[in-house]
Design an enzyme around this catalytic site. Structure first.
Site, short mmCIF file in Angstrom:
data_model
loop_
_atom_site.label_atom_id
_atom_site.label_comp_id
_atom_site.label_asym_id
_atom_site.label_seq_id
_atom_site.Cartn_x
_atom_site.Cartn_y
_atom_site.Cartn_z
N ASP A 1 3.92 7.23 1.43
CA ASP A 1 3.88 6.19 2.46
C ASP A 1 4.79 5.02 2.08
OD1 ASP A 1 1.95 7.73 3.63
OD2 ASP A 1 0.44 6.14 3.74
N ASP A 2 5.19 4.28 3.10
CA ASP A 2 5.82 2.94 2.98
C ASP A 2 7.31 2.93 2.68
OD1 ASP A 2 3.23 2.21 3.40
OD2 ASP A 2 3.01 0.97 1.61
N HIS B 1 4.83 5.73 10.34
CA HIS B 1 3.86 4.87 9.62
C HIS B 1 3.92 3.46 10.20
CE1 HIS B 1 1.04 4.12 6.46
NE2 HIS B 1 1.84 3.38 5.72
N HIS C 1 2.85 6.50 -2.91
CA HIS C 1 3.77 5.53 -2.29
C HIS C 1 5.09 5.55 -3.05
CE1 HIS C 1 -0.20 4.10 -0.98
NE2 HIS C 1 0.42 3.58 0.07
ZN LIG Z 1 1.32 2.04 4.18
#
Ligand SMILES: [Zn+2]
Length: 254
Positions: A75-76, A126, A220
């Site tokens: 993620d991210d 996301h 992440h």
């Molecule tokens: Zn996130």
């Protein structure tokens, strides 16, 4: 069905609380206050836990998996420092992963988006801003976040299939927004807390303990600890004869 699940939990909690409190002869005011407080806590916890499936249906694992597949998700990103190194490690181990990208970061680092696609990994949505206040957004604002990131990826002829809410927050407004898209919501069943814990061994233990086919791992690609953790995770997966694949491959088992 989802609303029924939430209503059922609230009803059971209310009945149990009523039985406990009335047998202890508490006042109606205290009883009502306790019920309201418990409801607020349950709804808050439900919004923070996709696995509870209170407000929308989210895939958090694939327990019916017949093949020795599991999924690593990041993620991210994309992150200019760490995403390229993550891609190198994945390539070295012949592993595929899914990157849930923040739209505004994907806008900035188009070269990285192209490389993720070229390497055969999957991309998920996301949100566009990953705002810390996104949990309070209206359905209209959630939808705008989702559609803006979809349109960023359309520039690369990439058709988005999956969405993961920032911070894993789900709300009735998000559920309403998702109904206006064709996206499936993806959670996880192994959360690394890699943005919280500093210790690589602690993070690794959280995600490799009982690692099995059908698992979905959350990492992440925005901090240094993701590199050694991924390297060790892939070694352990190999020892367990588990193959890291994209979310689509895991769910469809192609
Ligand atoms: Zn996130």
């Amino acid at each position: 069905m989802l609303k029924f699940r939430l209503a059922f939990v609230l009803l059971v909690v209310s009945i149990i609380t009523a039985l406990v409190m009335f047998t202890n002869h508490v006042s109606v005011g205290l009883f009502m206050g306790t019920i309201i407080l418990l409801w607020i806590v349950i709804i808050f916890l439900g919004s923070m836990s996709m696995g509870w499936q209170f407000f929308l249906t989210a895939k958090t694992k694939h327990p019916k998996s017949k093949k020795a597949f599991f999924a690593i998700t990041f993620d991210d990103g994309p992150n200019p420092e760490f995403t390229p190194q993550i891609l190198d490690i994945l390539e070295k181990h012949n592993a595929k992963a899914t990157f849930f990208l923040i739209g505004k970061e994907a806008d900035k680092y188009s070269g990285l988006v192209k490389r993720i696609i070229r390497c055969g990994h999957e991309i998920g949505n996301h949100s566009y801003s990953h705002s810390p206040y996104i949990g309070g957004f209206s359905a209209k604002k959630w939808l705008a976040e989702i559609e803006k990131t979809n349109s960023v990826l359309k520039q690369y002829a990439y058709n988005m299939v999956y969405f993961r809410p920032p911070f894993g927050i789900t709300t009735p407004h998000l559920a309403k927004a998702i109904q206006h898209t064709n996206l499936k919501v993806i959670g996880w069943n192994k959360r690394s807390f890699d943005t919280f814990f500093k210790s690589e061994s602690r993070i690794l233990k959280r995600i490799t303990k009982d690692l099995k086919q059908g698992d979905i791992i959350l990492l992440h690609d925005k901090q240094p600890n993701c590199l050694p953790v991924l390297e060790r995770l892939l070694q352990i997966a190999k020892q367990k004869q588990l193959q890291p694949v994209t979310i689509s491959q895991l769910i469809n088992e192609n």
